[in-house]
Write a protein that holds these residues in place. Sequence first.
Motif, mmCIF file in Angstrom:
data_model
loop_
_atom_site.group_PDB
_atom_site.id
_atom_site.type_symbol
_atom_site.label_atom_id
_atom_site.label_comp_id
_atom_site.label_asym_id
_atom_site.label_seq_id
_atom_site.Cartn_x
_atom_site.Cartn_y
_atom_site.Cartn_z
ATOM 1 N N ASP A 233 0.846 -1.183 0.000
ATOM 2 C CA ASP A 233 0.000 0.000 0.000
ATOM 3 C C ASP A 233 0.886 1.239 0.000
ATOM 4 N N SER A 234 0.308 2.359 -0.371
ATOM 5 C CA SER A 234 1.054 3.611 -0.385
ATOM 6 C C SER A 234 0.236 4.683 0.315
ATOM 7 N N THR A 235 0.899 5.753 0.704
ATOM 8 C CA THR A 235 0.216 6.831 1.415
ATOM 9 C C THR A 235 0.750 8.180 0.971
ATOM 10 N N ASP A 236 -0.132 9.161 0.917
ATOM 11 C CA ASP A 236 0.282 10.521 0.580
ATOM 12 C C ASP A 236 0.765 11.282 1.812
ATOM 13 N N LYS A 237 0.544 10.725 2.972
ATOM 14 C CA LYS A 237 0.900 11.431 4.198
ATOM 15 C C LYS A 237 2.386 11.285 4.479
ATOM 16 N N GLU A 238 3.052 12.406 4.743
ATOM 17 C CA GLU A 238 4.457 12.377 5.087
ATOM 18 C C GLU A 238 4.617 11.986 6.549
ATOM 19 N N VAL A 239 5.522 11.042 6.791
ATOM 20 C CA VAL A 239 5.786 10.610 8.165
ATOM 21 C C VAL A 239 7.242 10.916 8.485
ATOM 22 N N TYR A 240 7.478 11.468 9.682
ATOM 23 C CA TYR A 240 8.802 11.934 10.052
ATOM 24 C C TYR A 240 9.516 10.999 11.017
ATOM 25 N N THR A 241 8.797 10.089 11.614
ATOM 26 C CA THR A 241 9.408 9.175 12.571
ATOM 27 C C THR A 241 9.061 7.740 12.222
ATOM 28 N N LEU A 242 9.859 6.841 12.760
ATOM 29 C CA LEU A 242 9.611 5.416 12.553
ATOM 30 C C LEU A 242 8.265 5.013 13.138
ATOM 31 N N GLU A 243 7.939 5.552 14.307
ATOM 32 C CA GLU A 243 6.679 5.206 14.954
ATOM 33 C C GLU A 243 5.479 5.615 14.093
ATOM 34 N N GLU A 244 5.544 6.798 13.479
ATOM 35 C CA GLU A 244 4.466 7.243 12.591
ATOM 36 C C GLU A 244 4.367 6.322 11.383
ATOM 37 N N CYS A 245 5.512 5.896 10.871
ATOM 38 C CA CYS A 245 5.532 5.002 9.710
ATOM 39 C C CYS A 245 4.850 3.674 10.041
ATOM 40 N N ILE A 246 5.126 3.165 11.231
ATOM 41 C CA ILE A 246 4.519 1.895 11.651
ATOM 42 C C ILE A 246 3.015 2.059 11.851
ATOM 43 N N ARG A 247 2.617 3.118 12.568
ATOM 44 C CA ARG A 247 1.197 3.305 12.868
ATOM 45 C C ARG A 247 0.380 3.625 11.623
ATOM 46 N N SER A 248 1.037 4.141 10.587
ATOM 47 C CA SER A 248 0.303 4.473 9.367
ATOM 48 C C SER A 248 -0.231 3.242 8.662
ATOM 49 N N ARG A 249 0.272 2.049 9.028
ATOM 50 C CA ARG A 249 -0.215 0.804 8.408
ATOM 51 C C ARG A 249 -1.503 0.298 9.040
ATOM 52 N N VAL A 250 -1.825 0.778 10.219
ATOM 53 C CA VAL A 250 -2.954 0.223 10.963
ATOM 54 C C VAL A 250 -4.307 0.504 10.311
ATOM 55 N N PRO A 251 -4.626 1.760 9.931
ATOM 56 C CA PRO A 251 -5.976 2.027 9.412
ATOM 57 C C PRO A 251 -6.357 1.166 8.212
ATOM 58 N N LEU A 252 -5.443 1.007 7.269
ATOM 59 C CA LEU A 252 -5.763 0.223 6.082
ATOM 60 C C LEU A 252 -5.944 -1.254 6.420
ATOM 61 N N CYS A 253 -5.094 -1.787 7.292
ATOM 62 C CA CYS A 253 -5.235 -3.195 7.688
ATOM 63 C C CYS A 253 -6.529 -3.413 8.462
ATOM 64 N N ARG A 254 -6.898 -2.456 9.295
ATOM 65 C CA ARG A 254 -8.168 -2.566 10.022
ATOM 66 C C ARG A 254 -9.338 -2.546 9.055
ATOM 67 N N LEU A 255 -9.260 -1.680 8.065
ATOM 68 C CA LEU A 255 -10.313 -1.595 7.062
ATOM 69 C C LEU A 255 -10.411 -2.884 6.253
ATOM 70 N N TYR A 256 -9.271 -3.372 5.778
ATOM 71 C CA TYR A 256 -9.272 -4.616 4.998
ATOM 72 C C TYR A 256 -9.794 -5.786 5.831
ATOM 73 N N GLY A 257 -9.332 -5.887 7.084
ATOM 74 C CA GLY A 257 -9.774 -6.993 7.932
ATOM 75 C C GLY A 257 -11.279 -6.980 8.136
ATOM 76 N N TYR A 258 -11.825 -5.807 8.400
ATOM 77 C CA TYR A 258 -13.278 -5.675 8.595
ATOM 78 C C TYR A 258 -14.041 -6.087 7.336
ATOM 79 N N LEU A 259 -13.575 -5.618 6.165
ATOM 80 C CA LEU A 259 -14.286 -5.904 4.920
ATOM 81 C C LEU A 259 -14.155 -7.373 4.512
ATOM 82 N N ILE A 260 -12.997 -7.963 4.759
ATOM 83 C CA ILE A 260 -12.821 -9.386 4.439
ATOM 84 C C ILE A 260 -13.736 -10.235 5.306
ATOM 85 N N GLU A 261 -13.795 -9.923 6.593
ATOM 86 C CA GLU A 261 -14.697 -10.655 7.492
ATOM 87 C C GLU A 261 -16.150 -10.502 7.043
ATOM 88 N N LYS A 262 -16.504 -9.318 6.586
ATOM 89 C CA LYS A 262 -17.891 -9.025 6.250
ATOM 90 C C LYS A 262 -18.286 -9.563 4.875
#
Length: 575
Positions: A233-262
């Motif tokens: 996946d890709s993102t237009d949001k600029e991330v300045y720290t490693l922690e932001e880079c890691i957390r930026s993966r969560v929303p899309l995975c949460r969305l995909y997981g919800y839709l796959i289950e549904k």
Amino acid sequence: MSPPCLVLPCFSRGAQQREPRHRKGRADCPYYAKAELLADYLQKNLPDFRIHKITQHPHVWEEWLEHLCEKNKWSHTTSPIIWRELLDRGGKGMLLGGYNEFLEHAQLYYSVTSSMTTELMKTIAQENLETHVEKELEGESLKGLLSPLQVWITSASAPACYNLIPILTSGEVFGTQTELSIVLFDSKDAEEKLHILASETHDLVSPFLRSISVCTRVQEAFRQAHVVIVLDDSTDKEVYTLEECIRSRVPLCRLYGYLIEKNAHDSVRVIVGGKTFVNLKTVLLMRYAPSIAHNIVAVALGVEGQARAALARKLRTTPASIKDVIIWGNISGNNYVDLRKAKVYRYESAIWGPPYFSRPVLSLIFDSEWVNGEFVTTLRKLTATGQQLRGMLTAHSIATTLKYWYHGSPPGEIVSLGVLSEGQFGVPEGIVFSMPVKFENGTWKVLTDLKDVEISEKVMTRMTSDLIQEKLVALGDLINFQPYQSEADVALKNQKTALPTTDDNQENQRTSDEHQDSVSSDLIQDEEKDVVMSNDVDSSDLIPQTISEKPRSQEPTNDSEGKSVEQQQITLDQL
């Protein structure tokens, strides 16, 4: 009164199954083999004696049995289960019990018993399971001719998708009896690219492609999907720290997981490929789609392919001739290439043999410095190649993994796969970790019975530290990510803080720093050797390969290609 109709929910062999409906029983039960033989004998010799056999795969036997007993108010926990139907097919059932009760029934009413040996019983049970799997696969193939296999590809505007589609539609991955319906899923901004890609796919004129379509509406994602391929996946949001880079993966995975289950099919298979945070995205999908967690895997064959290619160049042979290279750990981060089981086939040397003859790779590479130095450097360079090669490698790795998942991996061959750890090989539970597996009967199995693949505590810590922290940071349980520090790193840090910096000793400080850098280099080299070496085995037993996927500076990181994490978060909230 007619003789009883015995229903055996265990596997039937070949043409002996009479029930046209799909009914189930445990396919690998050895006691069924005895019950089947006895029941077949009674049916053959008693004109009015009828048997009906129901099959069930071992993976779902317990659930099926529990439902059956609850429906009929029975109490039974083992296989086989045998009952009488007072009316012809579908009447009120009366439980007889298991094999022992059936044997007593046959002895009491018909004076017939079973003399099958234990060895024969086990042999027939194995044959029953194999036949059952063949019938299931045949049934799936026939269903595939009527309803195509639904394949969804996320981030379909990525270069890997362009290389993946021709392989999927060639008939080599899912078989020539299966038609495909491919859906390209991405953001609205990528819609034009997706339509161009769909048009080119039609031009392939593949006989195995029923349809290809484009989807940009999140609510419709993964409708009746049988296979979901998750690309980078890709993102237009600029991330300045490693922690932001890691957390930026969560929303899309949460969305995909919800839709796959549904929306997806109950037996959907999800395969995660790419080059960034592959293990992390896989474990997040498992978290947000728990009902299909076992059917979510991460592709490790790309790293394995790079290692095999580097070895082939050294040995002057073909990469396909090299087998059983094991990839441990973080697929897109700190991982280790294990050559202890690696073999080479059809190698041109003084020793020749039949096609199945192989030689250990480590016995043919006498240069341990190359293995621990240039080999590792080569792998790092390969991971830094251009987008085209990256997309081609990702596509081929995903397609090969799917092929093995549906049709089985080559017999006796070790395959690396990222799966959820359950403590195998001493790996901490709850993280996705690449480890050796084999594919058979439509599923995968970790090869826990491999010998001489023990991993030292130091090596395990190096591999698991980042994976554990990534997961904790992503879920908000850890604020700051602390990169793994070896003993050499700690020693260097202590040395640099030992001497205070003043105007009077700046020159001495600079001299000391230079000396410390040299000492640190020696310490790191010594530690790397400790990590690589394994007891009395060759020094190249365990080869470290580190692929940095994380930003280490305060420079903005932007993997933009049209998909915004913020937009995905908004979409999820709207749902």
